[in-house]
Design an enzyme around this catalytic site. Structure first.
Site, mmCIF file in Angstrom:
data_model
loop_
_atom_site.group_PDB
_atom_site.id
_atom_site.type_symbol
_atom_site.label_atom_id
_atom_site.label_comp_id
_atom_site.label_asym_id
_atom_site.label_seq_id
_atom_site.Cartn_x
_atom_site.Cartn_y
_atom_site.Cartn_z
ATOM 1 N N SER A 38 -2.780 38.467 -21.552
ATOM 2 C CA SER A 38 -3.288 37.199 -21.023
ATOM 3 C C SER A 38 -2.953 36.042 -21.971
ATOM 4 O O SER A 38 -1.802 35.800 -22.281
ATOM 5 C CB SER A 38 -4.799 37.329 -20.788
ATOM 6 O OG SER A 38 -5.291 36.290 -19.992
ATOM 7 N N ASP A 185 -4.092 40.194 -14.193
ATOM 8 C CA ASP A 185 -4.385 40.079 -15.619
ATOM 9 C C ASP A 185 -4.371 41.443 -16.317
ATOM 10 O O ASP A 185 -5.042 42.382 -15.901
ATOM 11 C CB ASP A 185 -5.770 39.438 -15.782
ATOM 12 C CG ASP A 185 -6.016 38.909 -17.176
ATOM 13 O OD1 ASP A 185 -5.838 39.671 -18.137
ATOM 14 O OD2 ASP A 185 -6.408 37.730 -17.300
#
Length: 298
Positions: A38, A185
């Site tokens: 991320s 993610d």
């Protein structure tokens, strides 16, 4: 001293990474291989592309997060329609502005695909919901999807890794079948991929691996969350899940090589934080890193 570095996810908390990198520079740490999830993948990609600490500090300090918010145009005229996109497109923001920004910054260093980065020097973690797998880019691209990593855009990999579920619409990857994989993610399955450089056949006793993670300690609990709607509940669920994964791994890892940055009162997707908060995050990162490095390595 040369080191390898792993950066955890954390959304907007990543402003603290600027302070950490400044501290690394002051302590003469030279980063070689990098990995991240991320927001950590963003910092890792800049380092792998050849950005110097001062350049990254400049990028981060002039970054306006709200510019990355890009809901479909229709939502400006029919506000309720955002929930239709939320349901059918699996997210509120397209994430295109974020990916374009990443592309431009990496292009400034001549980096477009993984072929432009020294082999093995950048690893990005994403989650494949369709296959139910954790994916490491570029390592798994050929094996899982039949894609040549030499032609895979670094900006796309990082954008996928930062695709906070429902906040950003997920990306899709073509594979070896007619169906495309839904990618979100990387923090869903590994928010702190320290294992990427700690395991495997390659041993680097002369180059330690240093991990940077957003949390006070293994025992520290998250601050109480106010949950008013389904998105709030999912955000809390996602954060709790990431914390559980990290705790399980860290309890078995070499804690002496993990720099913990305690930030417990800022949501990862609060894209409207002020300049003052950004500066505070920078100071937290730098101060905790300085304290840590005073006794590291040991």
């Amino acid at each position: 001293m040369k080191i390898d570095a792993v950066f955890s996810g954390g959304g907007v908390k990543a402003f603290a990474f600027a302070g950490v990198l400044e501290s690394f520079k002051d302590h003469d740490l030279d980063i070689e291989r990098v990995a991240g999830t991320s927001a950590g993948a963003m910092v890792a990609s800049f380092l792998a592309a050849g950005y110097k600490t001062d350049e990254i500090l400049h990028l981060i300090r002039h970054l306006e997060l709200k510019e990355f918010l890009d809901p479909p145009t229709l939502t400006n005229y029919i506000p309720f329609s955002k929930w239709l996109f939320f349901y059918f497109q699996l997210g509120i923001n397209k994430g295109k502005k974020l990916e374009n920004w990443l592309y431009e910054q990496l292009a400034n260093k001549g980096v477009y695909t993984f072929n432009d980065i020294k082999e093995g020097y950048l690893k990005v973690v994403v989650s494949d919901l369709s296959l139910g797998k954790l994916i490491v880019i570029p390592d798994d691209l050929e094996r899982v999807y039949g894609l040549n990593p030499k032609f895979f855009p670094v900006s796309k990999a990082v954008r996928m890794s930062a695709g906070f579920p429902y906040f950003f619409m997920p990306k899709k990857l073509p594979g070896k079948t007619n169906k495309k994989s839904i990618i979100v993610d990387g923090g869903l399955l590994s928010n702190f991929p320290l294992w990427l450089f700690s395991d495997g056949e390659e041993k680097r006793d002369t180059r330690p691996v240093l991990g940077v993670k957003f949390t006070g300690s293994i025992e520290k609990q998250n601050y109480p969350r106010e949950i008013k709607n389904a998105f709030d509940m999912f955000t809390a669920l996602f954060a709790t899940m990431k914390q559980a994964h990290d705790t399980r791994y860290i309890s078995k890892a070499a804690k002496n090589n993990i720099l913990f940055i305690p930030i417990n009162d800022i949501d990862s997707v609060d894209f409207h934080i002020s300049q003052q908060v950004k500066q505070e995050l920078y100071e937290i990162g730098r101060n905790y890193s300085n304290d840590f490095l005073r006794y590291w390595p040991r």
